[in-house]
Scaffold this motif. Structure first.
Motif, PDB file in Angstrom:
ATOM      1  N   PHE A   1       0.829  -1.202   0.000  1.00 39.28           N
ATOM      2  CA  PHE A   1       0.000   0.000   0.000  1.00 39.28           C
ATOM      3  C   PHE A   1       0.871   1.263   0.000  1.00 39.28           C
TER       4      PHE A   1
ATOM      5  N   SER B   1       2.282   2.370  -3.114  1.00 38.03           N
ATOM      6  CA  SER B   1       1.332   3.000  -4.046  1.00 38.03           C
ATOM      7  C   SER B   1       1.065   4.465  -3.700  1.00 38.03           C
ATOM      8  N   VAL B   2       1.550   4.913  -2.528  1.00 38.74           N
ATOM      9  CA  VAL B   2       1.368   6.314  -2.147  1.00 38.74           C
ATOM     10  C   VAL B   2       2.427   7.143  -2.870  1.00 38.74           C
ATOM     11  N   SER B   3       1.971   8.118  -3.674  1.00 35.79           N
ATOM     12  CA  SER B   3       2.896   8.827  -4.566  1.00 35.79           C
ATOM     13  C   SER B   3       4.086   9.426  -3.824  1.00 35.79           C
TER      14      SER B   3
ATOM     15  N   ARG C   1       6.724   6.687  -3.155  1.00 38.33           N
ATOM     16  CA  ARG C   1       7.008   5.789  -4.273  1.00 38.33           C
ATOM     17  C   ARG C   1       8.491   5.503  -4.459  1.00 38.33           C
TER      18      ARG C   1
ATOM     19  N   ILE D   1      -1.659   8.728   6.932  1.00 40.91           N
ATOM     20  CA  ILE D   1      -1.919   8.325   5.541  1.00 40.91           C
ATOM     21  C   ILE D   1      -3.248   7.568   5.548  1.00 40.91           C
TER      22      ILE D   1
ATOM     23  N   GLY E   1      -4.840   6.906   0.045  1.00 37.31           N
ATOM     24  CA  GLY E   1      -3.537   7.240  -0.533  1.00 37.31           C
ATOM     25  C   GLY E   1      -3.140   8.684  -0.288  1.00 37.31           C
ATOM     26  N   ASP E   2      -4.090   9.510   0.144  1.00 34.15           N
ATOM     27  CA  ASP E   2      -3.756  10.888   0.516  1.00 34.15           C
ATOM     28  C   ASP E   2      -3.215  10.892   1.943  1.00 34.15           C
ATOM     29  N   TYR E   3      -2.502  11.973   2.289  1.00 31.82           N
ATOM     30  CA  TYR E   3      -1.906  12.062   3.621  1.00 31.82           C
ATOM     31  C   TYR E   3      -2.145  13.453   4.185  1.00 31.82           C
TER      32      TYR E   3
END
Ligand code: WNU
Length: 152
Positions: A14, A17-19, A22, A59, A86-88
């Motif tokens: 997971f 997959s968080v930009s 990455r 996150i 996926g946003d933080y």
């Protein structure tokens, strides 16, 4: 029941997959997974309150949150953003060494957040220059948009 190994792999994949994360080296990401906590929230619950001290970075792993902020000329805090999987959030208080600058309110039942404390956040960001300068710039941009919006 899920094994520790499977849980580790699930969160590792997971985070990959968080930009923002990455490009972190594998061992770094694995370390973050080791020191993560998972917090669960119900709809309407405050995850962060404006003006409070904060020592954690979040996150979103499941669900959705609303960002609101006290604004000149309005009795109620105004909605400024919605964040999803996926946003933080919560990086600003850590980076600018300030109190929380907005409210984060859970907007979906059974929302899951991965929580990183200040020490681990500093280790994650501090040893990685690109991440550090990216977040610093982002945080400065947030301050500018707060001003434009007449945030209190
Ligand atoms: C905004 N102004 C302010 C968001 C999340 C991550 C990034 C935007 Cl890199 P904190 C409150 C948190 C704050 C931010 C988040 O709210 N936030 C904003 C704004 O326009 N905060 N002041 N938009 S969502 C977001 C960029 O994470 O950190 O610790 O707590 O002050």
């Amino acid at each position: 029941m899920q094994t520790t190994q499977a849980r580790h792999e699930e969160y590792f994949n997971f985070l990959r997959s968080v930009s923002l994360l990455r490009d972190l080296p594998e061992e770094k990401l694995a370390k973050i997974v080791d020191c993560l906590e998972i917090d669960y929230f119900g709809k309407g619950e405050y995850i962060i309150r404006e003006g409070e001290e904060g020592n954690t970075f979040f996150i979103i792993a499941k669900g959705e949150v609303i960002v609101t902020q006290s604004t000149e000329g309005f009795a109620e805090p105004q909605e400024i953003k919605i964040l999803g999987v996926g946003d933080y959030f919560g990086e600003k208080a850590l980076i600018s060494e300030d109190v929380r600058s907005a409210n984060i309110i859970c907007n979906e039942r059974d929302t899951h957040c991965l929580v990183v404390d200040r020490d681990n956040f500093n280790q994650m960001v501090g040893t990685y220059d690109e991440l550090q300068s990216y977040l610093k710039e982002y945080v400065e941009e947030l301050s500018r948009s707060d001003e434009k919006r007449n945030a209190l």
